[in-house]
Design an enzyme around this catalytic site. Sequence first.
Site, PDB file in Angstrom:
ATOM      1  N   HIS A 252      77.755 -13.210  38.498  1.00 29.23           N
ATOM      2  CA  HIS A 252      77.600 -13.556  36.733  1.00 29.23           C
ATOM      3  C   HIS A 252      76.614 -12.853  36.141  1.00 29.23           C
ATOM      4  O   HIS A 252      76.456 -12.852  34.873  1.00 29.23           O
ATOM      5  CB  HIS A 252      77.581 -15.198  36.677  1.00 29.23           C
TER       6      HIS A 252
ATOM      7  N   CYS B  73      65.154 -20.373  33.901  1.00 34.49           N
ATOM      8  CA  CYS B  73      64.372 -21.456  34.985  1.00 34.49           C
ATOM      9  C   CYS B  73      63.299 -22.293  34.260  1.00 34.49           C
ATOM     10  O   CYS B  73      63.073 -23.111  34.418  1.00 34.49           O
ATOM     11  CB  CYS B  73      64.468 -21.045  36.181  1.00 34.49           C
TER      12      CYS B  73
HETATM   13  C1  PLP Z   1      70.004 -14.922  38.530  1.00 32.03           C
HETATM   14  C2  PLP Z   1      69.309 -14.719  39.434  1.00 32.03           C
HETATM   15  C3  PLP Z   1      68.939 -15.033  40.563  1.00 32.03           C
HETATM   16  C4  PLP Z   1      70.033 -16.340  41.267  1.00 32.03           C
HETATM   17  O1  PLP Z   1      71.414 -15.778  41.055  1.00 32.03           O
HETATM   18  P1  PLP Z   1      72.736 -17.085  40.907  1.00 32.03           P
HETATM   19  O2  PLP Z   1      73.769 -16.252  41.389  1.00 32.03           O
HETATM   20  O3  PLP Z   1      72.399 -17.660  39.688  1.00 32.03           O
HETATM   21  O4  PLP Z   1      72.335 -18.070  42.112  1.00 32.03           O
HETATM   22  C5  PLP Z   1      68.319 -14.516  41.845  1.00 32.03           C
HETATM   23  N1  PLP Z   1      67.701 -13.528  41.542  1.00 32.03           N
HETATM   24  C6  PLP Z   1      67.282 -13.058  40.239  1.00 32.03           C
HETATM   25  C7  PLP Z   1      66.474 -11.941  40.021  1.00 32.03           C
HETATM   26  C8  PLP Z   1      68.222 -13.514  39.169  1.00 32.03           C
HETATM   27  O5  PLP Z   1      68.206 -12.829  38.197  1.00 32.03           O
END
Ligand code: PLP
Length: 416
Positions: A226, A350
Amino acid sequence: MKSVIYLDNAATTRVRPEVIEAMLPFYTGNFANPSSTYKVAQENRACIEECRKSIAATIKADAKEIYFTAGGSEADNWALKSAAEAYAMSDKPPLCNNKNTVFDNYGYTGRKCLKGHIITTNIEHHAILHTALYLEKMGCDVTYLNVDERGIVRLKDLKKAIRPDTFLISVMYANNEIGTIEPVKEIGEIALENNILFHTDAVQAYGHIPIDVNECNIDMLSASGHKLNGPKGTGFLYIREGVELGSFIHGGAQEMGKRAGTENVPGIVGLSKACGLAEVSMKERTIKELSLRDHLIDRILSEIPYARLNGDAKRRLPNNVNISFQFVEGEALLVMLDMEGICASAGSACTSGLSTPSHVLTAIGLPEEIARGSLRMTISEDNTFEELDHVVDVLKDKIFKLRSVSPEYEDYIRNR
Ligand SMILES: *Cc1c(COP(=O)(O)O)cnc(C)c1O
């Protein structure tokens, strides 16, 4: 102009129509379980393996080194926890493909605690930081490297932190808040020289900048669908052949027996389509994003006083703008932008909503009052210069208003 200007592409991205189109037949047409034996099921199995192959090619890996997950957080958890378990069971880093370093979860000798030493940084995503904290509780030692004022890991600090029992280095490819790109190739060299496993969270980098796992000696790499115009809840972990990690989800034999659960066939197809599109469009898209990004940065820094760019100006993701405005409360600014239909972020998704400043901005040495006035705008090729010009005009107006009611600003101007 659109009624909403979306500048939060580091939080998530729009799914491309071609991606949805590729996914749909696997919901309503051939929805068979790829583990079933009949022909249509085997067609789905073959389709998954095709996706694995084409994703592997985008990072110069082999198909059997790609394991599908339900996103970046899962891939990060898998990499760190399984490496720690493998080390605890064997006293050796799970690096080479010889008999002594092949582990499975049945070889566990009954010790309750993990052990050994992990090196990571204090600017990682919480998917890494909170997993590292958990592993500390389970008995691992973790060193959180400080970064310099641009957000870059100092290689001499990394070398100094290495201990005889260091089994894993995990450093992100690019930071999700300030966009800084880490010296991954140099870190990979250090890891290789010292026979230490190297994992990188490439969730923000993959699909946005070219990645070659061999050139950079990467043993494990996390990516997420995503963040590159693919579906949410999809992603993969690259695990170099010869790195023998245990199963992360126990159950059926899916994903080479390491990640059980009926495959998310439409998700895998969508992820693969998004990865392919990201790969072929990267060059042109990067040029467009760089000109948009630099236009936004230049206008803000030249037209709004007491503003500073966070992160490195050059070693930076093509879509990231992160600016601190002095004498401004970032959360208040966000609300005002939201009322104007502008979606941005105060830090990482977050941490927004909490009033404590982001751990990344603190790590690059920003004093709390400056860090709190920070705004992250992550663009995409869908944005236009017209949109960004409008955003700058709104920013000028809102920041002027916020400063005009700031006692700190008043004091500053009076004592200047
Ligand atoms: C968004 C993100 C994640 C988490 O990925 P998800 O697919 O939302 O679980 C982990 N590390 C970084 C650097 C991110 O930007």
